[in-house]
Design a protein around this motif. Structure first.
Motif, PDB file in Angstrom:
ATOM      1  N   PRO A   1       0.625  -1.335  -0.065  1.00 11.56           N
ATOM      2  CA  PRO A   1      -0.066   0.057  -0.081  1.00 11.56           C
ATOM      3  C   PRO A   1       0.815   1.210  -0.176  1.00 11.56           C
ATOM      4  N   LYS A   2       0.489   2.287  -0.734  1.00  8.04           N
ATOM      5  CA  LYS A   2       1.178   3.414  -0.585  1.00  8.04           C
ATOM      6  C   LYS A   2       0.834   4.374   0.236  1.00  8.04           C
ATOM      7  N   PRO A   3       1.391   5.444   0.761  1.00  6.52           N
ATOM      8  CA  PRO A   3       1.290   6.195   2.072  1.00  6.52           C
ATOM      9  C   PRO A   3       0.006   6.857   1.887  1.00  6.52           C
ATOM     10  N   ALA A   4      -0.818   7.011   2.683  1.00  8.59           N
ATOM     11  CA  ALA A   4      -2.492   7.404   2.741  1.00  8.59           C
ATOM     12  C   ALA A   4      -2.462   8.704   1.734  1.00  8.59           C
ATOM     13  N   ALA A   5      -1.501   9.732   1.877  1.00  6.71           N
ATOM     14  CA  ALA A   5      -1.821  11.024   1.221  1.00  6.71           C
ATOM     15  C   ALA A   5      -1.701  10.704  -0.188  1.00  6.71           C
ATOM     16  N   GLU A   6      -0.654   9.372  -0.833  1.00  4.13           N
ATOM     17  CA  GLU A   6      -0.731   9.458  -2.088  1.00  4.13           C
ATOM     18  C   GLU A   6      -2.040   8.435  -2.550  1.00  4.13           C
ATOM     19  N   ALA A   7      -2.503   7.454  -1.502  1.00  2.78           N
ATOM     20  CA  ALA A   7      -3.417   6.348  -2.211  1.00  2.78           C
ATOM     21  C   ALA A   7      -4.773   6.995  -2.036  1.00  2.78           C
ATOM     22  N   ALA A   8      -5.062   7.907  -1.090  1.00  3.87           N
ATOM     23  CA  ALA A   8      -6.493   8.188  -1.150  1.00  3.87           C
ATOM     24  C   ALA A   8      -6.994   8.746  -2.319  1.00  3.87           C
ATOM     25  N   ALA A   9      -8.331   8.013  -2.628  1.00  7.22           N
ATOM     26  CA  ALA A   9      -8.626   8.209  -4.206  1.00  7.22           C
ATOM     27  C   ALA A   9      -9.836   9.471  -4.237  1.00  7.22           C
ATOM     28  N   GLY A  10      -9.307  10.595  -4.696  1.00  4.89           N
ATOM     29  CA  GLY A  10     -10.221  11.620  -4.787  1.00  4.89           C
ATOM     30  C   GLY A  10     -10.411  12.419  -3.286  1.00  4.89           C
ATOM     31  N   SER A  11     -10.609  13.671  -3.491  1.00  2.81           N
ATOM     32  CA  SER A  11     -10.725  14.637  -2.382  1.00  2.81           C
ATOM     33  C   SER A  11     -12.115  14.311  -1.789  1.00  2.81           C
ATOM     34  N   VAL A  12     -12.236  14.749  -0.448  1.00  6.84           N
ATOM     35  CA  VAL A  12     -13.555  14.751   0.089  1.00  6.84           C
ATOM     36  C   VAL A  12     -14.219  15.679  -0.581  1.00  6.84           C
ATOM     37  N   LEU A  13     -14.115  16.960  -0.766  1.00  5.01           N
ATOM     38  CA  LEU A  13     -14.826  17.947  -1.444  1.00  5.01           C
ATOM     39  C   LEU A  13     -15.374  17.209  -2.821  1.00  5.01           C
ATOM     40  N   GLU A  14     -14.739  16.681  -3.459  1.00  6.23           N
ATOM     41  CA  GLU A  14     -15.115  16.161  -4.753  1.00  6.23           C
ATOM     42  C   GLU A  14     -16.400  14.952  -4.618  1.00  6.23           C
ATOM     43  N   LYS A  15     -16.041  14.230  -3.580  1.00  7.84           N
ATOM     44  CA  LYS A  15     -16.950  13.139  -3.474  1.00  7.84           C
ATOM     45  C   LYS A  15     -17.902  13.108  -2.694  1.00  7.84           C
ATOM     46  N   PHE A  16     -18.028  14.481  -1.835  1.00  7.00           N
ATOM     47  CA  PHE A  16     -18.942  14.521  -0.677  1.00  7.00           C
ATOM     48  C   PHE A  16     -20.313  14.814  -1.163  1.00  7.00           C
ATOM     49  N   SER A  17     -21.413  14.071  -0.683  1.00  5.04           N
ATOM     50  CA  SER A  17     -23.011  14.413  -1.348  1.00  5.04           C
ATOM     51  C   SER A  17     -23.826  13.925  -0.356  1.00  5.04           C
ATOM     52  N   ARG A  18     -24.757  14.453  -0.578  1.00  8.15           N
ATOM     53  CA  ARG A  18     -26.021  13.821   0.340  1.00  8.15           C
ATOM     54  C   ARG A  18     -26.793  12.946  -0.654  1.00  8.15           C
ATOM     55  N   ALA A  19     -27.019  11.648  -0.084  1.00  3.67           N
ATOM     56  CA  ALA A  19     -27.645  10.672  -0.594  1.00  3.67           C
ATOM     57  C   ALA A  19     -29.016  10.766  -0.417  1.00  3.67           C
ATOM     58  N   ASP A  20     -29.822  10.266  -1.568  1.00  7.58           N
ATOM     59  CA  ASP A  20     -31.334  10.567  -1.663  1.00  7.58           C
ATOM     60  C   ASP A  20     -32.079   9.731  -0.418  1.00  7.58           C
ATOM     61  N   GLY A  21     -32.819  10.470   0.205  1.00 10.51           N
ATOM     62  CA  GLY A  21     -33.713   9.861   1.333  1.00 10.51           C
ATOM     63  C   GLY A  21     -32.773   9.676   2.722  1.00 10.51           C
ATOM     64  N   ALA A  22     -31.631  10.248   2.768  1.00 13.77           N
ATOM     65  CA  ALA A  22     -30.831  10.248   3.908  1.00 13.77           C
ATOM     66  C   ALA A  22     -31.545  11.307   4.918  1.00 13.77           C
ATOM     67  N   GLY A  23     -31.211  11.028   6.214  1.00 10.47           N
ATOM     68  CA  GLY A  23     -31.943  11.818   7.438  1.00 10.47           C
ATOM     69  C   GLY A  23     -31.270  11.536   8.537  1.00 10.47           C
ATOM     70  N   PRO A  24     -31.900  11.170   9.664  1.00  8.10           N
ATOM     71  CA  PRO A  24     -31.307  10.811  10.933  1.00  8.10           C
ATOM     72  C   PRO A  24     -30.588   9.646  11.035  1.00  8.10           C
TER      73      PRO A  24
END
Length: 211
Positions: free
Chosen positions: A48-71
């Motif tokens: 495995p590569k170091p986390a900084a190299e291996a993490a696939a995509g940024s949080v900002l790019e991948k962060f989204s609210r799923a349909d039907g999400a709630g508590p």
């Protein structure tokens, strides 16, 4: 002409033919070696590569609210002391729930970045809750792994039902779900990401500011 005299020219021809074949063979070997030397060396997988190299995509790019999400679901898991608890018990904080397992390589790769996120928010109402869904035989291994990544605390769902209790259900590991201080989901990231990066903090800061 005798048979012996006729054999001499044939012998010389055979000799030259053999020398010619040998020279062609040597030339072919030299050509193959020259071509091989111009190709890049094959990449060696050293793990495995170091986390900084291996993490696939940024949080900002991948962060989204799923349909039907709630508590969060009304579902019990265990803390490090074996005490039963629910995600809702942490209402009033921004709760970063990470669902992971020891058999999931991307989960383990991103874990140091989640530890950094928790450290960056020390003393603030942000709680990173990394919940292992390892079955009972592997719980000890999961606990030991989290112990290598302070200040994260150990949480366990040995029945491995929480991913299906979340609405909508979690499709794979790792998945990280962020709940606001009001207890409602603000968004999630499916797959690994670098939670120690500035863009991850930007997401958490925005949710903190929502009150």
């Amino acid at each position: 002409m005798s048979d012996q005299s006729a054999a001499k020219p044939r012998g010389r021809i055979l000799k030259w033919a053999l020398w010619g074949a040998a020279l062609v063979g040597v030339a072919a070997v030299l050509y193959i070696m020259a071509k091989a030397s111009t190709k890049p060396a094959p990449e060696v997988n050293t793990g495995p590569k170091p986390a900084a190299e291996a993490a696939a995509g940024s949080v900002l790019e991948k962060f989204s609210r799923a349909d039907g999400a709630g508590p969060p679901p009304d579902y019990l898991f265990r803390d490090a002391d074996g005490k039963a608890m629910k995600i809702a018990d942490l209402k009033g904080k921004v709760v970063v729930v990470n669902l992971w397992a020891t058999w999931c390589a991307p989960c383990k790769i991103e874990m140091p970045t989640l530890a950094k996120l928790q450290a960056d928010y020390a003393g603030k109402p942000v709680e990173v809750v990394a919940i292992s869904i390892d079955k009972e035989p592997d719980v000890a291994e999961a606990r030991a792994f989290i112990g290598q990544h302070p200040p994260l605390k150990f949480y366990s769902d040995a029945d491995a039902k929480l991913p299906w209790q979340v609405k909508p259900a979690v499709a794979g590991m790792p998945t990280t779900i962020v709940y606001g201080k009001d207890g409602f989901e603000r968004g999630r990231v499916a797959g690994e990401a670098d939670w120690g990066a500035p863009d991850a903090k930007a997401v958490i800061d925005r949710i903190l500011a929502e009150g």
